[in-house]
Design a protein around this motif. Structure first.
Motif, mmCIF file in Angstrom:
data_model
loop_
_atom_site.group_PDB
_atom_site.id
_atom_site.type_symbol
_atom_site.label_atom_id
_atom_site.label_comp_id
_atom_site.label_asym_id
_atom_site.label_seq_id
_atom_site.Cartn_x
_atom_site.Cartn_y
_atom_site.Cartn_z
ATOM 1 N N ILE A 77 -46.334 -19.877 -62.066
ATOM 2 C CA ILE A 77 -45.011 -20.486 -61.920
ATOM 3 C C ILE A 77 -45.152 -21.991 -61.716
ATOM 4 O O ILE A 77 -44.419 -22.787 -62.316
ATOM 5 N N LYS A 78 -46.108 -22.395 -60.889
ATOM 6 C CA LYS A 78 -46.348 -23.826 -60.680
ATOM 7 C C LYS A 78 -46.787 -24.494 -61.976
ATOM 8 O O LYS A 78 -46.354 -25.608 -62.300
ATOM 9 N N THR A 79 -47.641 -23.816 -62.730
ATOM 10 C CA THR A 79 -48.125 -24.369 -63.997
ATOM 11 C C THR A 79 -46.995 -24.480 -65.008
ATOM 12 O O THR A 79 -46.874 -25.492 -65.721
ATOM 13 N N LEU A 80 -46.153 -23.449 -65.071
ATOM 14 C CA LEU A 80 -45.008 -23.489 -65.979
ATOM 15 C C LEU A 80 -44.038 -24.598 -65.584
ATOM 16 O O LEU A 80 -43.459 -25.270 -66.441
ATOM 17 N N SER A 81 -43.856 -24.804 -64.290
ATOM 18 C CA SER A 81 -42.972 -25.865 -63.813
ATOM 19 C C SER A 81 -43.431 -27.229 -64.325
ATOM 20 O O SER A 81 -42.617 -28.046 -64.790
ATOM 21 N N LEU A 82 -44.732 -27.490 -64.265
ATOM 22 C CA LEU A 82 -45.270 -28.747 -64.776
ATOM 23 C C LEU A 82 -45.052 -28.871 -66.285
ATOM 24 O O LEU A 82 -44.729 -29.946 -66.797
ATOM 25 N N PHE A 83 -45.219 -27.758 -66.975
ATOM 26 C CA PHE A 83 -45.012 -27.731 -68.421
ATOM 27 C C PHE A 83 -43.558 -28.056 -68.763
ATOM 28 O O PHE A 83 -43.277 -28.881 -69.647
ATOM 29 N N LEU A 84 -42.620 -27.413 -68.066
ATOM 30 C CA LEU A 84 -41.200 -27.656 -68.324
ATOM 31 C C LEU A 84 -40.808 -29.090 -67.972
ATOM 32 O O LEU A 84 -40.010 -29.715 -68.684
ATOM 33 N N LYS A 85 -41.369 -29.595 -66.887
ATOM 34 C CA LYS A 85 -41.094 -30.983 -66.503
ATOM 35 C C LYS A 85 -41.541 -31.930 -67.600
ATOM 36 O O LYS A 85 -40.841 -32.897 -67.942
ATOM 37 N N GLY A 86 -42.694 -31.641 -68.180
ATOM 38 C CA GLY A 86 -43.197 -32.476 -69.263
ATOM 39 C C GLY A 86 -42.342 -32.412 -70.516
ATOM 40 O O GLY A 86 -42.343 -33.352 -71.321
ATOM 41 N N ARG A 87 -41.606 -31.325 -70.668
ATOM 42 C CA ARG A 87 -40.710 -31.180 -71.822
ATOM 43 C C ARG A 87 -39.277 -31.610 -71.505
ATOM 44 O O ARG A 87 -38.380 -31.443 -72.334
ATOM 45 N N GLY A 88 -39.080 -32.154 -70.303
ATOM 46 C CA GLY A 88 -37.760 -32.646 -69.933
ATOM 47 C C GLY A 88 -36.755 -31.568 -69.576
ATOM 48 O O GLY A 88 -35.539 -31.793 -69.650
ATOM 49 N N ILE A 89 -37.235 -30.399 -69.161
ATOM 50 C CA ILE A 89 -36.354 -29.282 -68.803
ATOM 51 C C ILE A 89 -36.091 -29.295 -67.303
ATOM 52 O O ILE A 89 -37.011 -29.078 -66.496
ATOM 53 N N ALA A 114 -50.844 -18.647 -72.883
ATOM 54 C CA ALA A 114 -50.132 -17.468 -73.392
ATOM 55 C C ALA A 114 -48.660 -17.512 -72.980
ATOM 56 O O ALA A 114 -47.767 -17.183 -73.775
ATOM 57 N N ILE A 115 -48.406 -17.925 -71.758
ATOM 58 C CA ILE A 115 -47.030 -18.016 -71.265
ATOM 59 C C ILE A 115 -46.259 -19.092 -72.011
ATOM 60 O O ILE A 115 -45.100 -18.896 -72.405
ATOM 61 N N GLN A 116 -46.888 -20.223 -72.241
ATOM 62 C CA GLN A 116 -46.202 -21.323 -72.927
ATOM 63 C C GLN A 116 -45.825 -20.940 -74.351
ATOM 64 O O GLN A 116 -44.772 -21.358 -74.855
ATOM 65 N N GLN A 117 -46.648 -20.136 -74.994
ATOM 66 C CA GLN A 117 -46.318 -19.675 -76.337
ATOM 67 C C GLN A 117 -45.064 -18.808 -76.333
ATOM 68 O O GLN A 117 -44.256 -18.856 -77.266
ATOM 69 N N VAL A 118 -44.907 -18.025 -75.271
ATOM 70 C CA VAL A 118 -43.720 -17.180 -75.151
ATOM 71 C C VAL A 118 -42.479 -18.016 -74.836
ATOM 72 O O VAL A 118 -41.373 -17.721 -75.302
ATOM 73 N N ILE A 119 -42.663 -19.087 -74.055
ATOM 74 C CA ILE A 119 -41.555 -19.930 -73.626
ATOM 75 C C ILE A 119 -41.029 -20.824 -74.747
ATOM 76 O O ILE A 119 -39.838 -21.149 -74.802
ATOM 77 N N GLU A 120 -41.881 -21.226 -75.658
ATOM 78 C CA GLU A 120 -41.513 -22.202 -76.687
ATOM 79 C C GLU A 120 -40.200 -21.867 -77.419
ATOM 80 O O GLU A 120 -39.369 -22.757 -77.636
ATOM 81 N N PRO A 121 -39.989 -20.610 -77.842
ATOM 82 C CA PRO A 121 -38.725 -20.316 -78.554
ATOM 83 C C PRO A 121 -37.480 -20.585 -77.705
ATOM 84 O O PRO A 121 -36.425 -20.916 -78.251
ATOM 85 N N LEU A 122 -37.596 -20.449 -76.374
ATOM 86 C CA LEU A 122 -36.446 -20.731 -75.519
ATOM 87 C C LEU A 122 -36.173 -22.229 -75.434
ATOM 88 O O LEU A 122 -35.022 -22.657 -75.278
ATOM 89 N N ILE A 123 -37.248 -23.022 -75.496
ATOM 90 C CA ILE A 123 -37.097 -24.475 -75.420
ATOM 91 C C ILE A 123 -36.505 -25.044 -76.698
ATOM 92 O O ILE A 123 -35.759 -26.021 -76.682
ATOM 93 N N VAL A 180 -33.807 -21.564 -64.236
ATOM 94 C CA VAL A 180 -34.214 -20.957 -62.964
ATOM 95 C C VAL A 180 -35.441 -20.090 -63.211
ATOM 96 O O VAL A 180 -35.430 -19.217 -64.084
ATOM 97 N N ILE A 181 -36.496 -20.346 -62.449
ATOM 98 C CA ILE A 181 -37.713 -19.535 -62.524
ATOM 99 C C ILE A 181 -37.850 -18.788 -61.213
ATOM 100 O O ILE A 181 -37.939 -19.399 -60.146
ATOM 101 N N SER A 182 -37.855 -17.473 -61.275
ATOM 102 C CA SER A 182 -37.918 -16.674 -60.052
ATOM 103 C C SER A 182 -39.187 -15.830 -59.992
ATOM 104 O O SER A 182 -39.530 -15.137 -60.953
ATOM 105 N N ASP A 183 -39.852 -15.913 -58.855
ATOM 106 C CA ASP A 183 -40.993 -15.048 -58.553
ATOM 107 C C ASP A 183 -40.423 -13.714 -58.091
ATOM 108 O O ASP A 183 -40.060 -13.551 -56.945
ATOM 109 N N ARG A 184 -40.311 -12.790 -59.011
ATOM 110 C CA ARG A 184 -39.752 -11.448 -58.876
ATOM 111 C C ARG A 184 -38.225 -11.451 -59.010
ATOM 112 O O ARG A 184 -37.538 -12.408 -58.682
ATOM 113 N N PHE A 185 -37.721 -10.303 -59.509
ATOM 114 C CA PHE A 185 -36.284 -10.059 -59.577
ATOM 115 C C PHE A 185 -36.100 -8.539 -59.597
ATOM 116 O O PHE A 185 -36.874 -7.821 -58.966
#
Length: 218
Positions: free
Chosen positions: A23-35, A204-213, A95-100
């Protein structure tokens, strides 16, 4: 992003699967993409739900029945969604949630013996049609994951280890239940091999996220 609803991404997986790190790693990735985004967690996420978190995750393993757990966490979830998640999404934040709610289906429904269908119905009753846009399920060998979780709690001097102490059979049931959800709801859920390095899992996670971005800000 004004006028555009944000995306709701949830992370799921057994104990020690590496959700917090990713989640922390994804947060940095999204920040870098301006999300613009926020990070939250369950149990918890709102003031009332955080109080319920302490009740659920501390104490003896038999402190609560599975039904008590399901009702507590769902009550907290309603508060969480209404007070934090929905307002953020409406403002265009991700919103990124650790569990739902998949955690309730797996922990209390399958491993806890309440029944998957019953927990699905409980979540629908509480949340209506509200659902994540994407759920990432981190899959790891149970023994490896538990070893990580125990090491983590020791390093943090924490006491939120009530579920970690429930035994190998319980945690194996969790893993199999998560795999079944990933298979049955493949449009929403993506199973991620969490046995590799942090960077491999993140890629692997970033590849899944790309279509949403794609298309954000257009």
């Amino acid at each position: 992003m004004t006028g555009t609803r944000g995306k709701f991404i949830t992370f799921e997986g057994g104990e020690g699967s590496g959700k917090s790190t990713q989640i922390k790693t994804l947060s940095l990735f999204l920040k870098g993409r301006g999300i613009d985004h926020i990070i939250t967690r369950e149990p918890g996420g709102s003031d009332g739900a955080e109080e319920l978190r302490t009740l659920m995750l501390t104490g003896d393993t038999d402190r609560w029945t599975a039904m008590s757990e399901a009702l507590m966490v769902t009550a907290g979830r309603v508060d969480h969604v209404e007070k934090l998640i929905k307002p953020a999404l409406e403002q265009g934040q991700w919103v990124i949630s650790d569990r739902f709610y998949d955690s309730t289906k797996v922990y209390q429904g399958v491993a806890g013996g309440l029944g998957l269908e019953n927990m699905v119905n409980l979540q629908k009753l509480a949340l209506g049609d509200f659902t994540p846009d994407l759920t990432l399920i981190l899959d790891i060998d149970v023994q490896k994951g538990l070893a990580r979780a125990i090491q983590r709690e020791g390093a943090n001097n924490g006491n939120e280890d009530r579920f970690e102490r429930k035994g190998l059979k319980y945690h194996q049931a969790l893993r199999e239940a998560y795999k079944a959800i990933a298979m049955s709801e493949s449009d929403r859920c993506k199973l991620v091999d969490a046995s590799g390095t942090i960077d491999q899992i993140a890629d692997a996670i970033q590849q899944v996220i790309e279509p949403l971005i794609a298309g954000v800000g257009d």
